[in-house]
Design an enzyme around this catalytic site. Structure first.
Site, PDB file in Angstrom:
ATOM      1  CG  ASP A   1      47.052  34.545  47.972  1.00  0.00           C
ATOM      2  OD1 ASP A   1      47.784  33.896  48.744  1.00  0.00           O
ATOM      3  OD2 ASP A   1      46.807  35.736  48.138  1.00  0.00           O
TER       4      ASP A   1
ATOM      5  CG  ASP B   1      46.772  38.265  41.786  1.00  0.00           C
ATOM      6  OD1 ASP B   1      46.354  37.327  42.469  1.00  0.00           O
ATOM      7  OD2 ASP B   1      47.515  39.155  42.227  1.00  0.00           O
TER       8      ASP B   1
HETATM    9  N1  GLY Z   1      45.485  37.530  46.689  1.00  0.00           N
HETATM   10  C1  GLY Z   1      45.722  38.609  47.563  1.00  0.00           C
HETATM   11  C2  GLY Z   1      44.967  38.596  48.831  1.00  0.00           C
HETATM   12  O1  GLY Z   1      44.324  37.656  49.221  1.00  0.00           O
HETATM   13  O2  GLY Z   1      45.032  39.615  49.479  1.00  0.00           O
END
Ligand code: GLY
Length: 392
Positions: free
Chosen positions: A171, A110
């Protein structure tokens, strides 16, 4: 929430300038809430608003808070739309408040979301080298998660045992832009190779034949073999979590932009068509396309915003038939998002309702969530620059 709007009859209702003004009014109110006397606490940022509430819940800025970069990003996007100098100053201060995250080894993938949604916009809009340095450092840090035996970056180092291997989530496709950008802006050329390899490996293993994706792909960390696809935030291992599919649409669109490799354009279209084929009439997905509770399941406006933003770009890369479908869909999404069904009351600080964060653990169901606002505002800004949108 089912059957909210027949979008096609309402296309003419879309007025992006009015929508940007609406966003600005809400951003300014939220900034005002965050200002105590003359000072602002840059160590906390907006994250979500529960149904019926109007004020942002704040979270500390840390590497563990994956949404820390979206509020600075919202401020940059608002500044881009309005030219408001006060918003710009606050955007810069919040963005620089993220810097200390880079003092520690990377916590997880992230980091790319965190730094590119903030510093990427900051550098694009100001050219200030301080932001460039942060992005270059971020890219090097992200690259430490790459496993050459597998061919992808590890998403969650803390969850290797839980998943039984090297885990990569859909993601993570969003972080490739940071690596491409760094390689093109003075970073190591290998960063581009890592991004391409990640996109290729993900394309090979992370999708079903119909173009829908697993949320998580698990690989043998030593041999590199694909072990299984499963979910973390979706309804089930074999279901299609709407935001996961949205990350795929956005991710492969960016990978095509950065490589101009037609394999990635074909694939971006395949995953986009799989997403669009599953939408309900108002073009805003249920949180998971396979939740048996549909049509009584919650929506995920954030997924719609991610896809809308991607479509503003993809529409410019494709043939006429695709361009027509994508431009219609894009306008339908933005039209729905601007109706009272998805738009909060004037006293609410967010710009959108009805996103779903992590349904399986009961977290942020039917909330306002900061990343929905971020991708919505990005989509509006990009849409306002589009020329010759296919005959809609
Ligand atoms: N990257 C986490 C989500 O999309 O909730």
């Amino acid at each position: 929430m089912a059957g909210l709007l027949g979008c096609r009859s309402s296309r003419q209702a879309l007025n992006v300038q009015d929508d940007q003004k609406f966003c600005h009014a809400h951003v300014v109110k939220a900034l005002d809430d965050l200002t105590l006397g003359d000072s602002v606490d840059y160590s906390v940022v907006p994250r979500n608003i529960a149904p019926g509430d109007s004020m942002w819940t704040l979270r500390p800025v840390t590497a563990e808070e994956w949404c820390s970069g979206f509020w600075p990003g919202v401020l940059w996007l608002d500044y881009e739309a309005t030219g408001d100098e006060t918003v710009k100053q606050q955007a810069a201060a919040y963005t620089l408040g993220l810097r200390s995250i880079l003092d520690l080894p990377v916590y997880d993938h992230d980091l790319g979301f965190l730094m590119f949604c903030s510093c990427g916009n900051a550098y694009r809009l100001t050219g200030d080298p301080v932001y460039k340095d942060i992005i270059l450092q971020t890219a090097d840090s992200l690259a430490t998660l790459f496993n050459p035996a597998v061919g992808t970056m590890l998403s969650w180092p803390r969850n290797v045992e839980m998943f039984g291997g090297h885990n990569t989530i859909m993601d993570n496709m969003i972080n490739l832009e940071t690596l491409f950008w760094a390689a093109d802006n003075g970073g190591r050329p290998e960063l581009r190779d890592i991004a391409v390899r990640h996109a290729e490996t993900t394309m090979r293993y992370h999708f079903r034949p119909d173009g829908t994706c697993y949320h998580v792909a698990v690989y043998d960390p030593v041999k590199g073999d694909f072990l299984r696809g499963c979910t973390h935030q979706g309804y089930s291992d074999e279901s299609t979590w709407a935001r996961g599919q949205a990350w795929a649409v956005y991710g492969y669109t960016v990978v095509y932009r950065c490589t101009r490799d037609p394999r990635f354009l074909d694939f971006a279209c395949k995953v986009t068509d799989a997403y669009l084929d599953r939408l309900p009439a108002d073009a805003i997905p249920y949180w998971d396309f396979d939740d048996p509770a549909i049509p009584d399941a919650p929506r995920d406006a954030s997924a719609a915003c991610v896809v809308a933003s991607a479509l503003t770009e993809l529409v410019g890369y494709v043939d006429k038939d695709h361009a027509e479908r994508y431009s219609h869909s894009l306008t339908d999404m933005l039209t729905s998002l601007s109706t009272p069904a998805y738009r909060p009351a004037d006293d609410c600080r967010s710009v959108l309702l009805h996103s779903t964060g992590h349904h399986p653990v009961g977290s942020e169901i039917d909330y306002s969530i900061i990343y929905a606002d971020y991708y919505y505002m990005e989509a509006l800004n990009r849409y306002s620059r589009l020329k010759n949108l296919a005959n809609i």
